[in-house]
Design an enzyme around this catalytic site. Structure first.
Site, PDB file in Angstrom:
ATOM      1  N   GLU A 189       9.393  -9.240  11.378  1.00 11.67           N
ATOM      2  CA  GLU A 189      10.058  -7.849  11.825  1.00 11.67           C
ATOM      3  C   GLU A 189       9.102  -7.432  12.910  1.00 11.67           C
ATOM      4  OE1 GLU A 189      11.786  -5.944   7.984  1.00 11.67           O
ATOM      5  OE2 GLU A 189      10.017  -5.423   8.385  1.00 11.67           O
ATOM      6  N   CYS A 247       5.322  -2.591  17.506  1.00 14.24           N
ATOM      7  CA  CYS A 247       4.286  -3.117  16.427  1.00 14.24           C
ATOM      8  C   CYS A 247       4.926  -4.726  16.206  1.00 14.24           C
ATOM      9  CB  CYS A 247       4.678  -2.439  15.095  1.00 14.24           C
ATOM     10  SG  CYS A 247       3.717  -3.028  13.812  1.00 14.24           S
ATOM     11  N   CYS A 301       1.619 -13.233   4.762  1.00 16.31           N
ATOM     12  CA  CYS A 301       0.036 -13.164   5.274  1.00 16.31           C
ATOM     13  C   CYS A 301      -0.638 -13.696   3.762  1.00 16.31           C
ATOM     14  CB  CYS A 301      -0.205 -11.670   5.449  1.00 16.31           C
ATOM     15  SG  CYS A 301      -1.952 -11.353   5.989  1.00 16.31           S
ATOM     16  N   CYS A 329      -3.770  -7.909   0.889  1.00 17.61           N
ATOM     17  CA  CYS A 329      -4.065  -6.478   0.385  1.00 17.61           C
ATOM     18  C   CYS A 329      -3.190  -5.995  -0.573  1.00 17.61           C
ATOM     19  CB  CYS A 329      -4.215  -5.862   1.654  1.00 17.61           C
ATOM     20  SG  CYS A 329      -5.432  -6.378   2.937  1.00 17.61           S
ATOM     21  N   CYS A 338      -0.243  -3.547   0.277  1.00 19.43           N
ATOM     22  CA  CYS A 338       0.484  -4.320   1.485  1.00 19.43           C
ATOM     23  C   CYS A 338       1.643  -5.085   1.006  1.00 19.43           C
ATOM     24  CB  CYS A 338      -0.149  -5.070   2.353  1.00 19.43           C
ATOM     25  SG  CYS A 338       0.700  -5.742   3.726  1.00 19.43           S
ATOM     26  N   CYS A 383       4.461   1.777   7.943  1.00 21.44           N
ATOM     27  CA  CYS A 383       3.545   0.679   7.631  1.00 21.44           C
ATOM     28  C   CYS A 383       3.161   0.256   6.347  1.00 21.44           C
ATOM     29  CB  CYS A 383       2.058   1.539   8.256  1.00 21.44           C
ATOM     30  SG  CYS A 383       0.707   0.280   8.324  1.00 21.44           S
TER      31      CYS A 383
HETATM   32  S1  SF4 Z   1      -2.580  -5.236   5.440  1.00 20.84           S
HETATM   33 FE1  SF4 Z   1      -0.921  -6.985   4.796  1.00 20.84          FE
HETATM   34  S2  SF4 Z   1      -0.572  -7.870   6.686  1.00 20.84           S
HETATM   35 FE2  SF4 Z   1      -2.527  -6.877   7.062  1.00 20.84          FE
HETATM   36  S3  SF4 Z   1      -3.978  -8.037   6.484  1.00 20.84           S
HETATM   37 FE3  SF4 Z   1      -3.556  -7.117   4.559  1.00 20.84          FE
HETATM   38  S4  SF4 Z   1      -2.008  -8.402   3.314  1.00 20.84           S
HETATM   39 FE4  SF4 Z   1      -1.977  -9.149   5.721  1.00 20.84          FE
END
Ligand code: SF4
Length: 376
Positions: free
Chosen positions: A91, A104, A111, A115, A118, A341
């Site tokens: 996206e 963005c 990923c 995190c 996220c 976000c």
């Molecule tokens: S916030 Fe999400 S996209 Fe960014 S590094 Fe952590 S897991 Fe990856």
């Protein structure tokens, strides 16, 4: 093999022209046609010799990413979902403000950092995007927006590498893409207006300082290693002392004289005044000039986390401000289209893998080339 010209920065395009037996300066003309005028085919490049256009037609393409959907929020935020093949999608989000337009951009499908707060991280990692796939997000959106808004001047003034993925774990594709963004013959963005956001890949922060020092944002989210280890698993490899030392080194090369620390406010986890005081102590100890950006968490079911309430966020910000740090609380934009976000591509993979891609709102079924101006 057919080359995708979106994969090249100007230097790379010059080398490509040489391989075709052309003078290097032809690359500048070609680069401007692609990035400044949004050309998607070679026939429209009227000031290039026909012989060169013929060679290009035989050996190269300007490869857009297929647009799966486009959603516009009531606040003007626009989110695009791009198909990157094999059931993966990424996206990009355009955030208009009175004095700027920010895009963005995603750097990976999924990923690997994982995190806890996220949505992208919860999907796991699929693959790195190519330089061309990173650049295609800007190329398409800039020229689409010019047409959509009836403008001939630049619409996107800022790029933040804060979409899906950890950009510094896709370094070799990222740097040429940044160079395309910065190049005066490309998008001509100032280094201050291009921001790489990282969760803290320390060796690559040092390399970026040498190779292409743009503005740096660091996803901090916790003032101690103990807490950050739980929220940002990469911290186990690169703990806070190493990360902050890298930030300090980066500032010797950075276009801005501060680092932006992103801090996602998680109810009862990292949001007390004591956490804020620890944060102040941390950055003072490491002497890192910085600003703080507090981000309201965007909840998703698998996280088991909730958003800190406004009073808590304000109290946290007050501690930082009283200590002399510029602190902003990010307004959530595009909430109604899941573009805020940490929400990017929250459901994409599941949906595409379940074969439900067709149920996504497909606004643009035509090739992207039909949506951009032929010449400006
Ligand atoms: S916030 Fe999400 S996209 Fe960014 S590094 Fe952590 S897991 Fe990856």
């Amino acid at each position: 093999m057919t080359a995708n010209l979106l994969d090249y920065d100007l230097e790379g395009l010059a080398a490509f022209c040489e391989r075709l037996g052309e003078k290097r300066f032809r690359a500048t003309q070609l680069f401007r046609w692609i990035h400044q005028k949004g050309a998607s085919g070679f026939d429209q490049m009227s000031d290039l010799a026909k012989s060169l256009r013929d060679k290009l037609r035989d050996s190269a393409v300007i490869q857009p990413l297929p647009v799966l959907s486009q959603h516009e929020s009531a606040d003007g935020t626009i989110k695009w979902l791009f198909d990157v093949g094999d059931g993966n999608a990424v996206e990009s989000v355009f955030i208009p403000e009175t004095d700027r337009g920010t895009l963005c951009v995603s750097s990976q499908a999924g990923c690997a950092v994982g995190c806890r707060f996220c949505s992208t991280g919860h999907q796991g990692f699929s693959r790195n995007l190519t330089t061309g796939e990173i650049v295609a997000q800007l190329w398409f959106t800039e020229h689409f927006l010019r047409k959509h808004l009836g403008r001939e001047d630049r619409v996107i003034s800022n790029v933040v590498m804060m979409g899906m993925g950890e950009p510094l774990q896709n370094y070799s594709a990222l740097v040429p893409a940044l160079r395309v963004m910065l190049d005066d013959h490309g998008y001509g963005l100032s280094r201050r207006r291009v921001t790489v956001s990282t969760s803290g890949v320390v060796p690559m922060i040092d390399r970026l300082a040498q190779d292409c020092p743009v503005a740096l944002a660091v996803s901090l989210h916790a003032p101690t290693d103990e807490l950050r280890n739980q929220l940002v698993p990469l911290n186990q490899k690169y703990p806070l002392s190493e990360l902050l030392a890298a930030c300090q080194r980066y500032l010797q090369h950075a276009p801005r004289d501060f680092i932006t620390f992103e801090y996602c406010m998680l109810d009862g986890v990292n949001d007390t005044p004591e956490h804020a005081r620890q944060l102040v102590q941390l950055v003072r100890e490491h002497r890192v000039p910085c600003k703080f950006n507090l981000i309201p968490f965007n909840p998703f079911p698998a996280s088991g986390l909730t958003r800190s309430c406004n009073d808590i966020v304000e109290a946290f910000a007050a501690v930082l401000t009283a200590a002399g740090f510029v602190t902003t609380v990010r307004r959530t934009r595009g909430d109604d289209i899941d573009a805020a976000c940490g929400q990017l591509a929250g459901d994409v993979r599941d949906r595409t893998r379940a074969g439900e891609r067709m149920s996504l709102r497909r606004i643009m079924l035509k090739p992207a080339s039909d949506t951009i101006p032929q010449e400006t």
